[in-house]
Write a protein that holds these residues in place. Structure first.
Motif, mmCIF file in Angstrom:
data_model
loop_
_atom_site.group_PDB
_atom_site.id
_atom_site.type_symbol
_atom_site.label_atom_id
_atom_site.label_comp_id
_atom_site.label_asym_id
_atom_site.label_seq_id
_atom_site.Cartn_x
_atom_site.Cartn_y
_atom_site.Cartn_z
ATOM 1 N N VAL A 211 -3.063 29.256 16.769
ATOM 2 C CA VAL A 211 -1.667 28.854 16.688
ATOM 3 C C VAL A 211 -1.493 27.396 17.104
ATOM 4 O O VAL A 211 -0.609 26.696 16.613
ATOM 5 C CB VAL A 211 -0.837 29.782 17.585
ATOM 6 C CG1 VAL A 211 0.606 29.405 17.558
ATOM 7 C CG2 VAL A 211 -1.006 31.199 17.138
ATOM 8 N N LEU A 212 -2.364 26.959 17.990
ATOM 9 C CA LEU A 212 -2.208 25.602 18.499
ATOM 10 C C LEU A 212 -2.249 24.564 17.386
ATOM 11 O O LEU A 212 -1.519 23.573 17.417
ATOM 12 C CB LEU A 212 -3.292 25.293 19.530
ATOM 13 C CG LEU A 212 -3.166 26.031 20.846
ATOM 14 C CD1 LEU A 212 -4.269 25.623 21.775
ATOM 15 C CD2 LEU A 212 -1.829 25.752 21.481
ATOM 16 N N ALA A 213 -3.101 24.805 16.411
ATOM 17 C CA ALA A 213 -3.189 23.860 15.305
ATOM 18 C C ALA A 213 -1.850 23.753 14.581
ATOM 19 O O ALA A 213 -1.400 22.665 14.237
ATOM 20 C CB ALA A 213 -4.280 24.291 14.333
ATOM 21 N N VAL A 214 -1.221 24.899 14.422
ATOM 22 C CA VAL A 214 0.087 24.900 13.779
ATOM 23 C C VAL A 214 1.081 24.120 14.613
ATOM 24 O O VAL A 214 1.848 23.304 14.106
ATOM 25 C CB VAL A 214 0.573 26.353 13.603
ATOM 26 C CG1 VAL A 214 1.966 26.373 13.038
ATOM 27 C CG2 VAL A 214 -0.368 27.115 12.724
ATOM 28 N N PHE A 215 1.032 24.341 15.909
ATOM 29 C CA PHE A 215 1.973 23.670 16.805
ATOM 30 C C PHE A 215 1.821 22.175 16.722
ATOM 31 O O PHE A 215 2.787 21.439 16.709
ATOM 32 C CB PHE A 215 1.701 24.098 18.254
ATOM 33 C CG PHE A 215 2.278 25.415 18.576
ATOM 34 C CD1 PHE A 215 2.720 26.253 17.568
ATOM 35 C CD2 PHE A 215 2.402 25.830 19.871
ATOM 36 C CE1 PHE A 215 3.253 27.474 17.851
ATOM 37 C CE2 PHE A 215 2.941 27.055 20.175
ATOM 38 C CZ PHE A 215 3.354 27.871 19.161
ATOM 39 N N GLU A 216 0.577 21.783 16.704
ATOM 40 C CA GLU A 216 0.317 20.366 16.743
ATOM 41 C C GLU A 216 0.885 19.701 15.502
ATOM 42 O O GLU A 216 1.484 18.640 15.566
ATOM 43 C CB GLU A 216 -1.179 20.173 16.776
ATOM 44 C CG GLU A 216 -1.600 18.865 17.298
ATOM 45 C CD GLU A 216 -3.086 18.860 17.326
ATOM 46 O OE1 GLU A 216 -3.657 18.152 16.518
ATOM 47 O OE2 GLU A 216 -3.659 19.626 18.120
ATOM 48 N N GLU A 217 0.698 20.371 14.404
ATOM 49 C CA GLU A 217 1.175 19.799 13.156
ATOM 50 C C GLU A 217 2.696 19.782 13.138
ATOM 51 O O GLU A 217 3.311 18.837 12.658
ATOM 52 C CB GLU A 217 0.616 20.636 12.004
ATOM 53 C CG GLU A 217 1.008 20.132 10.659
ATOM 54 C CD GLU A 217 1.494 21.275 9.802
ATOM 55 O OE1 GLU A 217 1.908 21.012 8.679
ATOM 56 O OE2 GLU A 217 1.482 22.426 10.282
ATOM 57 N N ALA A 218 3.306 20.816 13.695
ATOM 58 C CA ALA A 218 4.760 20.881 13.671
ATOM 59 C C ALA A 218 5.384 20.126 14.843
ATOM 60 O O ALA A 218 6.594 20.059 14.952
ATOM 61 C CB ALA A 218 5.218 22.337 13.708
ATOM 62 N N ARG A 219 4.544 19.584 15.712
ATOM 63 C CA ARG A 219 4.998 18.826 16.865
ATOM 64 C C ARG A 219 6.023 19.583 17.700
ATOM 65 O O ARG A 219 7.166 19.154 17.867
ATOM 66 C CB ARG A 219 5.588 17.487 16.417
ATOM 67 C CG ARG A 219 4.486 16.493 16.133
ATOM 68 C CD ARG A 219 4.979 15.103 16.247
ATOM 69 N NE ARG A 219 5.412 14.567 14.982
ATOM 70 C CZ ARG A 219 6.171 13.503 14.841
ATOM 71 N NH1 ARG A 219 6.602 12.872 15.881
ATOM 72 N NH2 ARG A 219 6.503 13.065 13.665
ATOM 73 N N VAL A 220 5.626 20.708 18.181
ATOM 74 C CA VAL A 220 6.526 21.434 19.065
ATOM 75 C C VAL A 220 6.495 20.750 20.420
ATOM 76 O O VAL A 220 5.639 19.926 20.693
ATOM 77 C CB VAL A 220 6.100 22.901 19.233
ATOM 78 C CG1 VAL A 220 6.105 23.599 17.915
ATOM 79 C CG2 VAL A 220 4.765 22.983 19.894
ATOM 80 N N ASN A 221 7.428 21.124 21.255
ATOM 81 C CA ASN A 221 7.505 20.413 22.534
ATOM 82 C C ASN A 221 6.340 20.776 23.439
ATOM 83 O O ASN A 221 5.695 21.809 23.298
ATOM 84 C CB ASN A 221 8.839 20.654 23.227
ATOM 85 C CG ASN A 221 9.115 22.118 23.392
ATOM 86 O OD1 ASN A 221 8.231 22.937 23.110
ATOM 87 N ND2 ASN A 221 10.275 22.463 23.836
ATOM 88 N N GLU A 222 6.124 19.901 24.372
ATOM 89 C CA GLU A 222 4.915 19.971 25.163
ATOM 90 C C GLU A 222 4.803 21.222 26.038
ATOM 91 O O GLU A 222 3.752 21.860 26.052
ATOM 92 C CB GLU A 222 4.854 18.736 26.027
ATOM 93 C CG GLU A 222 3.476 18.323 26.362
ATOM 94 C CD GLU A 222 3.516 16.926 26.902
ATOM 95 O OE1 GLU A 222 4.008 16.778 28.021
ATOM 96 O OE2 GLU A 222 3.083 16.005 26.207
ATOM 97 N N PRO A 223 5.858 21.576 26.763
ATOM 98 C CA PRO A 223 5.718 22.767 27.600
ATOM 99 C C PRO A 223 5.339 24.006 26.790
ATOM 100 O O PRO A 223 4.505 24.799 27.226
ATOM 101 C CB PRO A 223 7.114 22.933 28.214
ATOM 102 C CG PRO A 223 7.718 21.614 28.148
ATOM 103 C CD PRO A 223 7.163 20.942 26.948
ATOM 104 N N LEU A 224 5.901 24.109 25.618
ATOM 105 C CA LEU A 224 5.576 25.246 24.773
ATOM 106 C C LEU A 224 4.093 25.243 24.425
ATOM 107 O O LEU A 224 3.399 26.255 24.529
ATOM 108 C CB LEU A 224 6.425 25.174 23.504
ATOM 109 C CG LEU A 224 6.245 26.290 22.492
ATOM 110 C CD1 LEU A 224 6.517 27.613 23.143
ATOM 111 C CD2 LEU A 224 7.186 26.087 21.328
ATOM 112 N N TYR A 225 3.627 24.086 24.041
ATOM 113 C CA TYR A 225 2.213 23.928 23.713
ATOM 114 C C TYR A 225 1.352 24.317 24.908
ATOM 115 O O TYR A 225 0.368 25.039 24.787
ATOM 116 C CB TYR A 225 1.978 22.468 23.326
ATOM 117 C CG TYR A 225 0.611 22.144 22.829
ATOM 118 C CD1 TYR A 225 0.333 22.159 21.480
ATOM 119 C CD2 TYR A 225 -0.396 21.783 23.704
ATOM 120 C CE1 TYR A 225 -0.924 21.840 21.010
ATOM 121 C CE2 TYR A 225 -1.654 21.467 23.251
ATOM 122 C CZ TYR A 225 -1.911 21.495 21.898
ATOM 123 O OH TYR A 225 -3.155 21.180 21.440
#
Lengths: 797, 232
Positions: A211-225
């Protein structure tokens, strides 16, 4: 597009299939043949050999059994690597599904082939292999690549969520499945409470790295990451500890009843196992950091020390019945900071790559085991159990997410929104960990092991394929700010500028360092730890260590590539500008936007981009270099001029005009000719009638030019520098139009003069006259100049 | 925390600053601590050098311009009130009281227009109220990697100005800039939370509590565990 897909991917698939087929067939054939022979033949041969010593040495012998296991393992890994190459050849595929999907598919394929060809020895994974060899690299990798700072900033929430979340999930799923098992109709009444709890503990080990790869691409906020990362990091440890304790309980239960005091002891042990593991990890981390302090003369063994100490921490913790996983994680986290500063750049790179490689091999193997055991006869399909497992997994994850975050939001300054919580809930992807734990259940204690394995596989397949594929669109859908797209370069530029501005202001505010505990640790760290653990000659501040990382060679390379792409300066451009407003076609605008999106500097991220399966080229480091080099030049310039702001006063703007070609300014003809002479390749290119901005033509140029640039020896650069030098001194008034509009993109022109003054005044003035040699275009100068200009910034500190 | 709040007295005319910038007492305090931390020689003001030493800012492509925006009109130092005033631009804009506000009072620093003005002056080097094509080009150069050629940059700059330029003077005025931003809404995002994270200390305390409770259990646990292991 669809056609392209098949063209691009078809051959690969076919090839892979072929490889797979061949491998397994070969191996199975060989195996069968050798199987039959090895049974009796060795004896015969041996006997023959002893009785008849004069028999010839066999010219050709096939001893497949000898190499079978490593041979097959190698082939599998190779197969998975090839599959990965194919996966990444088609660019859009990685965006569509996580890489673990691919690994599972490959595994299942291999499994199907093995099953189909009736392979005699299907791969087996036993407990010791998994826990001693496959698991440590995976854990070590995620510990080592953890972004330390954001992790510790959110540590309260992470511990709360990852720790309690795993427990709630494990017990919730276990207990509710136990209730289901009480219903007679399902035929599950022989599954007792402990077995259910055990199953709950193994199924709650989520592996949300995909999921992290998806997050990174979508630039979710840092705490969530960080929440997801922390969960990925700690979850394994917690589930394994729980698993081991419950296994112990089950073993005990076979002989005697469990008393309340035992449960209490189990709880206590849970804590001790965790805390003790972390404790050992930290100790070993410090030891290895301390040892790398003395390795400056034999840097080749630096990676070895790092790996061996991490592994040692794991083994020692396991010997003492403590959690090896937490130990190795803690070890990696502890030593990373100090080791990175101690070891050489090459060792650092080696460590990174080797770690990625090991963990990727481990995980590939596990996924292949998983695929292999998917296809086969060892399944027990119980609709009720499997469906309820799936349902409870989701339900309990939802409960734990919403309950735990409700509590932790009360304490947080920036609470997690409902949207964030939904994403966290949805990211509960199960992975290799749960499968391995299920696969390793001892059959003697678990008569229904097959059913557990099947249920685990179903959950994994469901979460990896369905959730893993849909989470990307979900995150993008929830991310409202990306909804209104307008075709505008302005937007592209301004938004990025705002982001940079925001990041900059955040840094000024120093948002990150506000923990008292953290501050105290920092003080302690500075006062004692660093003195003990880090080599003496290293500078203290982190920015200086960053500079230190910017090795000169790389910087030069960077500048040279800069030259390559920026040699041509164009006369047509001038004409075009004069004619003023030109209309650009939408395609051109589109390509400009493309260019901007791909080439603008990324906003600095505290969480380094992390991908479990691949090590991305460190764009951030490279970017930092570029910015630093540019910035350092302006700094030097401003210092030279004696006032510190190149801003505000009108001359400032003029000075930075170095960058642009002086339009309308009368060109000294001779100068122009001269430049044209040496860059005639460029000018001929640029005189093409392509006035319109064409991206592809621009892209092609550097490559064409590359060989010629490449072979310019360093010496000639030195030599070539002089004529331009000379030129500078003579007509500094004309420096605006010496004609390196291009080169100047990298550095302000006045800097040239600054360098001249500083380093070259006494150096080679005699040579200057004799330097009639080929007047290389001034573009080449900076590569040398950099040698010198690298250090002043360091000195600044 | 008690020791922290006593520092409040140290901030020069904290009350008027609070009214002007809209920061809470706690935020102001935190910013003051930050200010003091940045001020290396305890001079009482920040010099350009102090800001340049922030590591992350050094690798920010706009780092210099951001620093410059703290030093208006060529001054060489910034004191705490000015520092806070600059940062006040980045407070979330409070929309609700926009209508109720007394028109005689100056526009608050964190209003949308002021945010935009702040961004605008990052572009507008010579402070003539217009972003010329040349200024646009410079911004682009700062922000775009070396892979992009000069021509590409120039045509991009050309195009960028063209897009926003409505009166055809070859430059973007503030109004045009604001309009452009209005359309793509990037100005609204210009919010940096500078709120104090005093609250985040609580989970730590909570953990300490949990651990201390566990300590009692541990004693019991250690004994039973050893027994347990022996039994095993």
């Amino acid at each position: 597009m669809g056609f392209q897909v098949f063209v691009a991917f078809g051959p690969w698939n076919l090839l892979l299939l072929l490889v797979a087929l061949e491998c397994s067939e070969a191996s199975s054939d060989l195996n069968e043949s050798t199987n039959s022979t090895t049974r009796h033949e060795p004896n015969v041969q041996f006997a023959a050999a002893s009785s008849e010593p004069d028999e010839n040495i066999p010219v050709f012998v096939l001893d497949y059994d000898y190499v079978q296991i490593p041979y097959e393992v190698t082939l599998w890994i190779l197969l998975a690597s090839l599959a990965k190459i194919g996966f990444h050849l088609y660019r859009r595929l990685p965006g569509l599904m996580p890489e673990s999907c691919l690994l599972i598919i490959v595994g299942a394929l291999v499994g199907a082939i093995i099953f189909g060809t009736d392979h005699k020895s299907p791969p087996v994974m036993d407990s010791s292999i998994y826990f001693l060899y496959l698991l440590p690299p995976i854990v070590l990798e995620s510990g080592y690549f953890m972004p330390t700072r954001p992790f510790f900033e959110n540590i309260g929430s992470i511990l709360w969520w990852a720790g309690l979340g795993a427990l709630i999930n494990a017990f919730g799923i276990g207990l509710s499945l136990y209730l289901i098992c009480q219903i007679k109709a399902f035929g599950l009444s022989d599954v007792n409470l402990l077995q259910n709890l055990l199953f709950g503990s193994l199924i709650s080990a989520v592996d949300p790295v995909a999921v992290l790869a998806v997050f990174e691409e979508a630039r979710v906020n840092e705490p969530l990451y960080m929440m997801i990362f922390g969960e990925a990091l700690l979850n394994d440890g917690i589930s394994v500890v729980l698993y081991n304790i419950l296994i112990a309980f089950t073993k005990m239960h076979k002989f005697e009843d469990i008393e309340p005091v035992d449960i209490l002891a189990g709880c206590a042990r849970f804590v001790i196992v965790g805390v003790g593991g972390v404790f050992f990890g930290i100790i070993f981390g410090f030891i290895s950091a301390f040892i790398t302090r003395f390795t400056q003369n034999i840097s080749a063994i630096e990676p070895l020390i790092v790996f061996m100490f991490s592994y040692l921490s794991y083994l020692v913790a396991e010997t003492l019945y403590l959690s090896g996983i937490l130990a190795i994680t803690a070890c990696a986290v502890t030593m990373k900071k100090y080791v990175e500063e101690n070891v050489s750049q090459t060792s650092y790179t080696t460590i990174k790559y080797f770690m990625k490689m090991l963990s990727s091999v481990s995980e590939t193997l596990i996924f292949i085991f998983m695929g292999v055991s998917t296809v086969g006869k060892n399944h027990e399909w119980n609709w009720a159990f499997i469906c309820f497992t799936l349902v409870f997994c989701q339900v309990w994850r939802a409960i734990s997410v919403f309950a735990l975050f409700y509590v932790s939001n009360q304490f947080r300054t920036s609470p997690f929104s409902i949207k964030d919580q939904c994403i966290i809930f949805y990211s509960g992807v199960r992975g290799a960990g749960s499968f391995s734990l299920a696969f390793l259940l001892p059959l003697s204690l678990f008569p229904r092991k097959k059913m557990f394995v099947t249920a685990t596989l179903v959950v994994i397949y469901f979460t990896v394929f369905i959730q893993g594929i849909t989470i990307g669109p979900l995150v993008r859908y929830l991310d409202v700010k990306k909804t209104n797209k307008k075709e505008s370069i302005n937007e592209e530029l301004h938004i990025r500028l705002m982001d940079h501005l925001k990041a900059g202001i955040e840094d000024v505010c120093g948002q990150w360092s506000h923990y008292q505990v953290r501050d105290k640790f920092k003080k302690f760290d500075h006062r004692y730890l660093r003195k003990i653990l880090i080599r003496k000659n290293l500078p203290k501040s982190s920015i200086v260590s960053l500079y230190k990382k910017l090795e000169m060679k790389q910087a030069i390379e960077m500048v040279e590539t800069g030259i390559l792409s920026s040699t041509a300066f164009s006369v047509p451009q001038l004409a075009q500008r004069i004619q003023g407003t030109k209309r650009l076609s939408p395609e051109d605008v589109e390509s400009m936007r493309d260019l901007l999106t791909h080439n603008m500097y990324q906003v600095r991220q505290r969480t380094l981009s992390y991908n479990k399966y691949n090590l991305k080229p460190q764009t951030s480091e490279k970017q930092a270099k570029e910015i630093l080099i540019r910035r350092q030049n302006t700094l030097r310039e401003s210092m030279r001029k004696g006032h510190s702001l190149p801003w505000g006063e009108p001359a400032g703007a003029k000075n930075i005009r170095y960058l642009s070609f002086p339009y309308g300014h009368p060109q000294p003809a001779s100068r122009h000719r001269r430049v044209a002479e040496f860059t005639d390749n460029d000018s001929s290119d640029s005189e093409l009638p392509s006035i319109m901005f064409k991206e592809h033509s621009q892209r092609d140029l550097p490559q064409e030019r590359y060989p010629t640039q490449e072979i310019i020896p360093m010496k000639s650069l030195y030599r070539g520098r002089k004529p331009t030098n000379f030129r500078y001194q003579r007509n500094t008034s004309q420096e605006e139009h010496v004609g390196q509009g291009r080169r100047a993109a990298l550095r302000p022109k006045p800097l040239f003069r600054a360098v001249d003054e500083e380093y070259e005044s006494g150096e080679e003035s005699a040579e200057e006259a004799s330097a009639i040699g080929p007047g290389w275009p001034p573009e080449h100068r900076p590569s040398r100049e950099h040698h010198k200009s690298h250090s002043p910034l360091l000195r600044r500190k | 925390m008690g020791s922290r709040s006593s520092h409040a007295a140290l901030i020069p005319d904290a009350d008027s600053l609070r009214r002007e910038t809209g920061f809470s007492q706690a935020s102001l305090l935190r910013l003051y601590h930050r200010f003091r931390a940045l001020d290396t020689n305890k001079k009482g003001y920040l010099s350009r050098m102090d800001l340049q030493q922030i590591g992350a800012l050094a690798v920010n492509p706009l780092g210099d311009r951001i620093i410059d925006s703290f030093f208006p009109d060529g001054s060489l130092q910034v004191d705490f009130p000015d520092f806070v005033r600059v940062l006040a631009h980045f407070r979330p804009a409070d929309d609700e009281d926009a209508g109720l506000r007394d028109p005689r009072e100056p526009e608050p620093l964190n209003s949308r227009m002021n945010k935009l003005r702040f961004a605008f002056q990052l572009y507008d080097l010579d402070r003539d109220g217009k972003i010329s094509r040349h200024e646009m080009l410079q911004v682009l150069r700062l922000m775009v990697g070396v892979q992009v050629t000069e021509e590409q940059l120039e045509s991009i700059a050309e195009r960028t100005v063209q897009e926003a330029d409505e009166d055809g003077d070859g430059a973007v005025s503030f109004l045009e800039f604001a309009k452009e931003e209005e359309e793509n809404g990037s100005g609204r995002q210009l919010v940096v939370s500078t709120t104090v994270c005093l609250k985040t200390q609580l989970p730590g305390r909570f953990l300490v509590l949990v651990i201390s409770v566990w300590n009692y259990w541990k004693l019991l646990g250690i004994i039973t565990t050893t027994a347990f292991i022996i039994v095993l």
